[in-house]
Scaffold this active site. Structure first.
Site, PDB file in Angstrom:
ATOM      1  N   TYR A  40       0.551   1.066 -13.785  1.00  0.00           N
ATOM      2  CA  TYR A  40       0.880   1.223 -12.540  1.00  0.00           C
ATOM      3  C   TYR A  40       1.883   2.331 -12.272  1.00  0.00           C
ATOM      4  O   TYR A  40       2.086   2.829 -11.170  1.00  0.00           O
ATOM      5  CB  TYR A  40       1.581   0.006 -11.638  1.00  0.00           C
ATOM      6  N   SER A  61      -5.417 -11.549 -18.366  1.00  0.00           N
ATOM      7  CA  SER A  61      -5.891 -10.952 -16.940  1.00  0.00           C
ATOM      8  C   SER A  61      -7.362 -10.381 -16.969  1.00  0.00           C
ATOM      9  O   SER A  61      -7.692  -9.757 -18.036  1.00  0.00           O
ATOM     10  CB  SER A  61      -5.036  -9.731 -16.411  1.00  0.00           C
ATOM     11  N   SER A 101      -5.073  -9.315  -5.688  1.00  0.00           N
ATOM     12  CA  SER A 101      -5.736  -8.939  -4.399  1.00  0.00           C
ATOM     13  C   SER A 101      -5.921 -10.054  -3.414  1.00  0.00           C
ATOM     14  O   SER A 101      -7.113 -10.510  -3.227  1.00  0.00           O
ATOM     15  CB  SER A 101      -7.075  -8.302  -4.450  1.00  0.00           C
ATOM     16  N   PRO A 102      -4.847 -10.931  -3.168  1.00  0.00           N
ATOM     17  CA  PRO A 102      -5.137 -12.254  -2.487  1.00  0.00           C
ATOM     18  C   PRO A 102      -5.497 -12.046  -1.122  1.00  0.00           C
ATOM     19  O   PRO A 102      -5.790 -12.866  -0.412  1.00  0.00           O
ATOM     20  CB  PRO A 102      -3.677 -13.036  -2.826  1.00  0.00           C
ATOM     21  N   LEU A 103      -5.404 -10.990  -0.449  1.00  0.00           N
ATOM     22  CA  LEU A 103      -5.773 -10.544   0.814  1.00  0.00           C
ATOM     23  C   LEU A 103      -6.883  -9.661   0.700  1.00  0.00           C
ATOM     24  O   LEU A 103      -7.386  -9.137   1.766  1.00  0.00           O
ATOM     25  CB  LEU A 103      -4.531  -9.535   1.553  1.00  0.00           C
ATOM     26  N   ASP A 118       5.221  -8.608  -9.774  1.00  0.00           N
ATOM     27  CA  ASP A 118       4.075  -8.211 -10.940  1.00  0.00           C
ATOM     28  C   ASP A 118       4.005  -6.663 -10.690  1.00  0.00           C
ATOM     29  O   ASP A 118       3.772  -5.971  -9.776  1.00  0.00           O
ATOM     30  CB  ASP A 118       2.816  -8.843 -10.340  1.00  0.00           C
ATOM     31  N   ASN A 157       3.878 -11.942   4.953  1.00  0.00           N
ATOM     32  CA  ASN A 157       3.446 -12.844   3.593  1.00  0.00           C
ATOM     33  C   ASN A 157       4.245 -14.004   2.974  1.00  0.00           C
ATOM     34  O   ASN A 157       3.899 -15.124   2.845  1.00  0.00           O
ATOM     35  CB  ASN A 157       3.273 -11.798   2.658  1.00  0.00           C
ATOM     36  N   HIS A 162      -4.052  -6.815 -19.844  1.00  0.00           N
ATOM     37  CA  HIS A 162      -4.610  -6.253 -18.626  1.00  0.00           C
ATOM     38  C   HIS A 162      -6.073  -6.691 -18.543  1.00  0.00           C
ATOM     39  O   HIS A 162      -6.363  -7.220 -17.557  1.00  0.00           O
ATOM     40  CB  HIS A 162      -4.241  -4.989 -18.318  1.00  0.00           C
ATOM     41  N   GLN A 207      -4.520 -14.167 -14.858  1.00  0.00           N
ATOM     42  CA  GLN A 207      -4.530 -13.497 -13.348  1.00  0.00           C
ATOM     43  C   GLN A 207      -5.742 -12.848 -13.391  1.00  0.00           C
ATOM     44  O   GLN A 207      -6.271 -11.879 -14.071  1.00  0.00           O
ATOM     45  CB  GLN A 207      -3.359 -12.253 -13.585  1.00  0.00           C
TER      46      GLN A 207
HETATM   47  N1  LIG Z   1      -4.465  -7.611 -13.127  1.00  0.00           N
HETATM   48  C1  LIG Z   1      -5.251  -6.856 -12.399  1.00  0.00           C
HETATM   49  O1  LIG Z   1      -6.230  -6.313 -12.654  1.00  0.00           O
HETATM   50  C2  LIG Z   1      -5.055  -6.404 -11.057  1.00  0.00           C
HETATM   51  C3  LIG Z   1      -5.813  -5.905 -10.101  1.00  0.00           C
HETATM   52  C4  LIG Z   1      -5.385  -5.710  -8.831  1.00  0.00           C
HETATM   53  C5  LIG Z   1      -4.284  -6.077  -8.432  1.00  0.00           C
HETATM   54  N2  LIG Z   1      -3.369  -6.640  -9.243  1.00  0.00           N
HETATM   55  C6  LIG Z   1      -2.099  -7.179  -8.717  1.00  0.00           C
HETATM   56  O2  LIG Z   1      -2.236  -7.663  -7.483  1.00  0.00           O
HETATM   57  C7  LIG Z   1      -1.612  -7.232  -6.751  1.00  0.00           C
HETATM   58  C8  LIG Z   1      -2.129  -7.564  -4.994  1.00  0.00           C
HETATM   59  O3  LIG Z   1      -3.584  -7.096  -5.317  1.00  0.00           O
HETATM   60  P1  LIG Z   1      -3.792  -5.461  -4.377  1.00  0.00           P
HETATM   61  O4  LIG Z   1      -2.764  -4.907  -4.233  1.00  0.00           O
HETATM   62  O5  LIG Z   1      -5.022  -5.057  -4.968  1.00  0.00           O
HETATM   63  O6  LIG Z   1      -4.467  -6.266  -2.833  1.00  0.00           O
HETATM   64  P2  LIG Z   1      -4.039  -7.228  -1.670  1.00  0.00           P
HETATM   65  O7  LIG Z   1      -2.600  -7.732  -2.135  1.00  0.00           O
HETATM   66  O8  LIG Z   1      -5.158  -8.108  -1.610  1.00  0.00           O
HETATM   67  O9  LIG Z   1      -3.596  -6.117  -0.503  1.00  0.00           O
HETATM   68  C9  LIG Z   1      -3.058  -5.069  -0.434  1.00  0.00           C
HETATM   69  C10 LIG Z   1      -3.054  -4.673   1.035  1.00  0.00           C
HETATM   70  O10 LIG Z   1      -2.975  -5.323   1.953  1.00  0.00           O
HETATM   71  C11 LIG Z   1      -1.757  -4.664   2.783  1.00  0.00           C
HETATM   72  N3  LIG Z   1      -1.027  -5.878   3.340  1.00  0.00           N
HETATM   73  C12 LIG Z   1      -0.136  -6.602   2.598  1.00  0.00           C
HETATM   74  N4  LIG Z   1       0.180  -7.608   3.424  1.00  0.00           N
HETATM   75  C13 LIG Z   1      -0.236  -7.387   4.805  1.00  0.00           C
HETATM   76  C14 LIG Z   1       0.103  -8.206   6.243  1.00  0.00           C
HETATM   77  N5  LIG Z   1       0.848  -9.190   5.911  1.00  0.00           N
HETATM   78  N6  LIG Z   1      -0.626  -7.660   6.901  1.00  0.00           N
HETATM   79  C15 LIG Z   1      -1.580  -6.485   6.806  1.00  0.00           C
HETATM   80  N7  LIG Z   1      -1.552  -5.861   5.776  1.00  0.00           N
HETATM   81  C16 LIG Z   1      -1.034  -6.444   4.568  1.00  0.00           C
HETATM   82  C17 LIG Z   1      -1.064  -3.853   1.994  1.00  0.00           C
HETATM   83  O11 LIG Z   1      -0.447  -3.005   2.875  1.00  0.00           O
HETATM   84  P3  LIG Z   1       0.951  -2.103   2.867  1.00  0.00           P
HETATM   85  O12 LIG Z   1       1.065  -1.508   1.170  1.00  0.00           O
HETATM   86  O13 LIG Z   1       1.102  -1.068   3.604  1.00  0.00           O
HETATM   87  O14 LIG Z   1       2.035  -3.382   2.885  1.00  0.00           O
HETATM   88  C18 LIG Z   1      -2.120  -3.277   1.160  1.00  0.00           C
HETATM   89  O15 LIG Z   1      -2.705  -2.237   1.785  1.00  0.00           O
HETATM   90  C19 LIG Z   1      -1.361  -5.907  -6.875  1.00  0.00           C
HETATM   91  O16 LIG Z   1      -0.333  -5.114  -6.176  1.00  0.00           O
HETATM   92  C20 LIG Z   1      -1.158  -6.064  -8.438  1.00  0.00           C
HETATM   93  O17 LIG Z   1       0.307  -6.233  -8.673  1.00  0.00           O
HETATM   94  C21 LIG Z   1      -3.626  -6.869 -10.488  1.00  0.00           C
END
Ligand SMILES: NC(=O)c1ccc[n+]([C@@H]2O[C@H](COP(=O)([O-])OP(=O)(O)OC[C@H]3O[C@@H](n4cnc5c(N)ncnc54)[C@H](OP(=O)(O)O)[C@@H]3O)[C@@H](O)[C@H]2O)c1
Length: 279
Positions: free
Chosen positions: A55, A143, A192-194, A50, A244, A113, A165
């Site tokens: 980005y 999204s 942001s599944p975490l 994704d 993950n 988006h 999304q």
């Molecule tokens: N459509 C939208 O508007 C939108 C908005 C937000 C996000 N997104 C998409 O969703 C994706 C995921 O969301 P997100 O980036 O916001 O947040 P996230 O996936 O909930 O969290 C990412 C954070 O968790 C850390 N992490 C990942 N796996 C881990 C693990 N197993 N143990 C400990 N820490 C871990 C990562 O660190 P490291 O990087 O250091 O590994 C990063 O700091 C984005 O990258 C993007 O592609 C879309």
């Protein structure tokens, strides 16, 4: 988006399903690091990547796909049209530019988006329909839409919506959208599944993680999978990418799923100033 029963994509386009787990790339901005993360993830078994125009890493993502020992046709590649490109002609030209940066002939999934600025259900999505006709995109996603906005789009648009999304995790469970997508046969993808790291501070998740000897990240991803929600955690390091992916082998029992279901919070991580007021 086609996948076999293991979640691995296969050729032919009859089954509407994404693999349970993909790789997010927001803020994976260092080009070398980003390329490496995408390559490692694909070689470990991820099949959904994704990205988004905003980005500013589409070229690095494309390089990771190019370098990985995985066929392009086995990968579900998603990108998103940014807010200032939602007028009809801008959707077309900005998507062509995305394909150039990614170095691919098509993307599997193209999202709007955010439903803001020049977004118009009929005009914006007529451009998506044209891109689909031309074979430049396979599927259409939206999204950051609410169920009400999805209804408006489905009434006005000349193209099917395949995926939605939104932010989704144990602290923002999105029951209404889960129900909406299930009723309309639309894939729901959790961003942001975490909870951008907050899942590590939820006692219910820590207890379940300890019981299985896994991380809270895996528990969050397994809970989403139990609700048929696909996840795209962003991970930069190999350790996180591996951790993950191990969630695809983790099954929560019904009581554990219900324990997480009962967490009654609405903690949104992503709330930019331009988000719709009805959101
Ligand atoms: N459509 C939208 O508007 C939108 C908005 C937000 C996000 N997104 C998409 O969703 C994706 C995921 O969301 P997100 O980036 O916001 O947040 P996230 O996936 O909930 O969290 C990412 C954070 O968790 C850390 N992490 C990942 N796996 C881990 C693990 N197993 N143990 C400990 N820490 C871990 C990562 O660190 P490291 O990087 O250091 O590994 C990063 O700091 C984005 O990258 C993007 O592609 C879309």
């Amino acid at each position: 988006m086609t996948a076999d029963s293991t979640g691995a994509p296969m050729s032919g386009r009859t089954v509407q399903t994404l693999p349970p787990l993909g790789l997010g790339t927001w803020q994976n901005e260092d080009p070398e690091q980003c390329t490496q993360s995408v390559k490692q993830a694909l070689e470990l078994g991820y099949r959904h990547i994704d990205t988004a125009q905003i980005y500013r890493n589409e070229a690095a993502v494309g390089a990771g796909i190019e370098q990985a020992a995985v066929d392009r046709d086995d990968i579900i590649l998603a990108t998103k049209v940014w807010n200032d490109n939602l007028a009809h002609d801008d959707v077309i030209s900005s998507t062509e530019a995305s394909l150039n940066r990614l170095g691919v002939e098509y993307v599997d999934l193209l999202y709007v988006h955010w439903p803001v600025e020049n977004f118009d259900p009929e005009r914006t999505l007529s451009a998506f329909a044209e891109l689909k006709e031309r074979g430049l995109i396979e599927h259409v996603g939206l999204s950051n839409f609410t169920p009400e906005q999805l209804d408006q789009v489905q009434e006005a648009a000349s193209v099917d919506i395949d995926a939605v999304q939104v932010e989704c995790h144990p602290l923002l469970q999105q029951e209404a959208l889960r129900e909406y997508c299930s009723r309309h046969d639309i894939e729901l993808v959790a961003y942001s599944p975490l909870a951008r790291g907050d899942v590590f501070d939820i006692p219910e998740l820590t207890d379940i993680a300890d019981a299985h000897g896994v991380s809270e990240a895996q528990v969050s991803l397994a809970w989403l999978d139990a609700h048929d929600v696909r996840s795209i955690p962003k991970a930069t390091s190999r350790d996180h990418i591996v951790d993950n992916f191990a969630a695809t082998s983790l099954s929560l029992d019904q009581e554990q799923v219900r324990t997480i279901d009962a967490i009654d919070r609405e903690d949104r991580q992503v709330h930019p100033s331009f988000a719709p007021s009805s959101w």
